[in-house]
Structures are given as C-alpha cells and as structure tokens.
Enzyme design. Structure first.
Site, PDB file in Angstrom:
ATOM      1  N   LYS A  51      17.778 144.087 119.326  1.00  0.00           N
ATOM      2  CA  LYS A  51      17.872 143.527 117.977  1.00  0.00           C
ATOM      3  C   LYS A  51      17.321 144.511 116.946  1.00  0.00           C
ATOM      4  O   LYS A  51      17.868 144.653 115.851  1.00  0.00           O
ATOM      5  CB  LYS A  51      17.134 142.176 117.917  1.00  0.00           C
ATOM      6  CG  LYS A  51      17.901 141.073 118.654  1.00  0.00           C
ATOM      7  CD  LYS A  51      17.074 139.835 118.991  1.00  0.00           C
ATOM      8  CE  LYS A  51      17.920 138.900 119.865  1.00  0.00           C
ATOM      9  NZ  LYS A  51      17.219 137.680 120.283  1.00  0.00           N
ATOM     10  N   GLN A  95      11.862 134.772 119.817  1.00  0.00           N
ATOM     11  CA  GLN A  95      12.563 135.020 121.069  1.00  0.00           C
ATOM     12  C   GLN A  95      12.203 133.943 122.095  1.00  0.00           C
ATOM     13  O   GLN A  95      11.021 133.652 122.303  1.00  0.00           O
ATOM     14  CB  GLN A  95      12.218 136.426 121.597  1.00  0.00           C
ATOM     15  CG  GLN A  95      13.011 136.853 122.823  1.00  0.00           C
ATOM     16  CD  GLN A  95      14.512 136.961 122.580  1.00  0.00           C
ATOM     17  OE1 GLN A  95      14.960 137.341 121.504  1.00  0.00           O
ATOM     18  NE2 GLN A  95      15.304 136.600 123.573  1.00  0.00           N
ATOM     19  N   ASP A 118      18.979 132.122 113.944  1.00  0.00           N
ATOM     20  CA  ASP A 118      19.515 131.721 115.244  1.00  0.00           C
ATOM     21  C   ASP A 118      20.420 130.491 115.144  1.00  0.00           C
ATOM     22  O   ASP A 118      21.183 130.202 116.053  1.00  0.00           O
ATOM     23  CB  ASP A 118      18.365 131.362 116.193  1.00  0.00           C
ATOM     24  CG  ASP A 118      17.994 132.481 117.150  1.00  0.00           C
ATOM     25  OD1 ASP A 118      18.882 133.270 117.502  1.00  0.00           O
ATOM     26  OD2 ASP A 118      16.808 132.545 117.536  1.00  0.00           O
TER      27      ASP A 118
HETATM   28  N1  GUN Z   1      16.863 133.820 124.351  1.00  0.00           N
HETATM   29  C1  GUN Z   1      18.084 133.934 124.925  1.00  0.00           C
HETATM   30  N2  GUN Z   1      19.040 133.919 123.986  1.00  0.00           N
HETATM   31  C2  GUN Z   1      18.420 133.785 122.793  1.00  0.00           C
HETATM   32  C3  GUN Z   1      18.883 133.722 121.445  1.00  0.00           C
HETATM   33  O1  GUN Z   1      20.080 133.756 121.144  1.00  0.00           O
HETATM   34  N3  GUN Z   1      17.914 133.598 120.491  1.00  0.00           N
HETATM   35  C4  GUN Z   1      16.601 133.525 120.798  1.00  0.00           C
HETATM   36  N4  GUN Z   1      15.742 133.384 119.803  1.00  0.00           N
HETATM   37  N5  GUN Z   1      16.143 133.585 122.037  1.00  0.00           N
HETATM   38  C5  GUN Z   1      17.050 133.718 123.018  1.00  0.00           C
END
Ligand code: GUN
Length: 281
Positions: A51, A95, A118
């Site tokens: 990211k 996350q 998200d």
């Molecule tokens: N963990 C696995 N996929 C995701 C996601 O798309 N966003 C977040 N914040 N955590 C994750």
C-alpha cells in the site's frame, strides 16, 4: 484469456498519478492516506508495504503507524479519534485482522465515514446495500473493474460467489446483483457445491483455501475470478483458491495468483483515497 490485474492496475495508477499531479496547484496539497498496522503478521506487513509502494507511485502521501501486538483497544481508538480530527488526513485504514483482545467492529466503526477508504464502516456498508453513494470496498470494486476491462457481460448471467465475508463475498455479491447478474452465494456449508459451481457463468472464489476449486467444479467457458492468497502446502509458493493449471484451459477468462485480484485491490484503495480527498474539498 488471463486477466492481468498487475497490468491493469499499472495503467490505472499512471492515470491517477497524472490526476494527483494537478492537486497541489488546485487544492494546495496531495491526498494523505494513514495506514495503521498492529503486530508483525508477515501477510499484513507485506500488504501494508504494498500500500505504501502504490501510494508513492500515485503521488499520494502515505503514513504508516506501527503498533505492537500489545496495543490496547483504547489506545487504538485514541489514535483514530485524532486522525478523524486531522484536516490533513483523508483516508484511514486499519489493517485487519487485529489481535483478539481488540474489538474489530468497534475500531472500524470509530473511523470517520468520510475517511473510511476500505468501505468497511457500517454506514458505508448500509449505503452499499441501499444503493446510495458510498465508498466501495476495494477488492469487490477491483473485481468489477477487471470484469469490465475484460469485456465480460454481467447482466443476466449466472454468477456464483464462494465465500460470505464482509470484506469480499457479501459486497461482491451485491455489486454483481446491481450489475444485473443472478447471484448465488455459496460457502463452506453449501450442499453439492460442485453442482452449484458447474452452473456458474461467472465464478468468484473467496474462501481462503489453497486450490479449493478443482477442474470438475467448473464448466467450459466460465469466467473465473480467484480472490485467494494462500501458500501451496506442497510447494510453499503463493497460490489461489482455484487450481489454476487445471482450470485455465477450461475458463474463458481467469485471474492469476499472484498478479490478479491483489494488485487491483491496492489500486482501488488509491482510487478511494483520492475520492475521499476530493469529497472533502
Ligand atoms: N486484510 C485483508 N484484506 C484487507 C483489506 O482489504 N483491508 C484491510 N484493512 N485489511 C485487510
């Protein structure tokens, strides 16, 4: 045809970079994404690194806040409250998964809806299911972009989604339904799953089990989207939820792992960050 999420996302990131370059003159700054990472889980660390790298490519400012596994829920909520109030922060991403002593739902709900890149906040989820404007969750949004880029007709098709998570299965089912597919939501408890999946014209697999979908479960000409990111227990290599080698010859369109859905998820996160930034101008 193999749809490369890596190539499609590279193209989209270049387009976003061109747009972001115009922001300092127009708005005085670039969008700012803050990612909160708790603990040292290698998968999570790798996602968060991805990211940050994508942010740099697009020209988005990225701050990653790392906290130890022992962080308290109260401390995390305090960090989010401060970020909510910070006018120089446009997107907040925590996350997942979080350690067991922290209530994930509470943390997600604490993020200001307008900074929820998200699309996991209950108000964004409600807006999605009521067909109101909202931030779409990144993986489902990326999947729809891939289908469109590959020229897949969705309206009227039989789509089967395996997996019913809040992050992928449920929202991608809703997006396919909104695109006028006839959607079946299948899962680990579905009876005669192979019978169900053989009826699919579009098959989205997000169950989190290596090579779970085998060739006998897929009909000739199916569009196969593989959301899984697993370690192959035999080779130790990254693999999807679909037995790619066996199914690729039968599928009309298929996504690889790695280089398929994963890069599109990150690409859509960049897009959502820009959207949140622009919505508050
Ligand atoms: N963990 C696995 N996929 C995701 C996601 O798309 N966003 C977040 N914040 N955590 C994750």
């Amino acid at each position: 045809m193999i749809i490369s999420g890596k190539e499609l996302s590279a193209k989209l990131k270049l387009e976003m970079a061109d747009e972001v370059k115009t922001f300092p003159a127009k708005y005085g700054r670039v969008p700012h994404l803050v990612v909160i990472l708790v603990g040292e889980d290698p998968g999570s660390v790798s996602y968060v690194t991805g990211k940050a790298k994508a942010s740099a490519e697009v020209g988005i400012r990225n701050t990653t806040i790392r906290k130890p596994e022992s962080v308290t829920e109260a401390e995390l909520l305090d960090i989010i409250a401060a970020l909510n109030l910070d006018d120089e922060v446009d997107g907040i991403l925590v996350q997942l998964p979080l350690p067991k002593h922290i209530d994930e739902d509470k943390v997600i709900a604490a993020i200001d809806k307008s900074k929820d890149v998200d699309g996991f906040h209950p108000l964004n989820v409600a807006a999605l299911w009521q067909k109101q404007p909202c931030t779409l969750p990144c993986t489902p949004k990326g999947i729809l972009k891939m289908l469109r880029a590959a020229g897949v007709e969705i309206a009227g098709k039989r789509a089967v989604v395996i997996g019913r998570s809040n992050i992928v299965g449920l929202p991608v089912s809703k997006l396919l339904l909104d695109a006028n597919a006839t959607v079946t939501m299948a899962h680990s408890r579905t009876r005669d799953l192979a019978e169900v999946t053989r009826g699919a014209e579009i098959l989205v697999v997000a169950i989190g089990r290596p090579k779970f979908v085998t060739a006998d479960m897929v009909s000739e000409g199916t569009v196969v989207i593989d959301v899984g990111v697993n370690r192959d227990p035999e080779t130790g290599k990254l693999c999807g939820d679909v037995d790619f080698a066996a199914i690729e010859p039968k599928a009309s369109v298929i996504t690889p792992v790695p280089g398929g859905v994963g890069p599109m998820t990150i690409c859509c996160l960049m897009e959502n960050t820009i959207e949140c930034f622009l919505n508050s101008r």
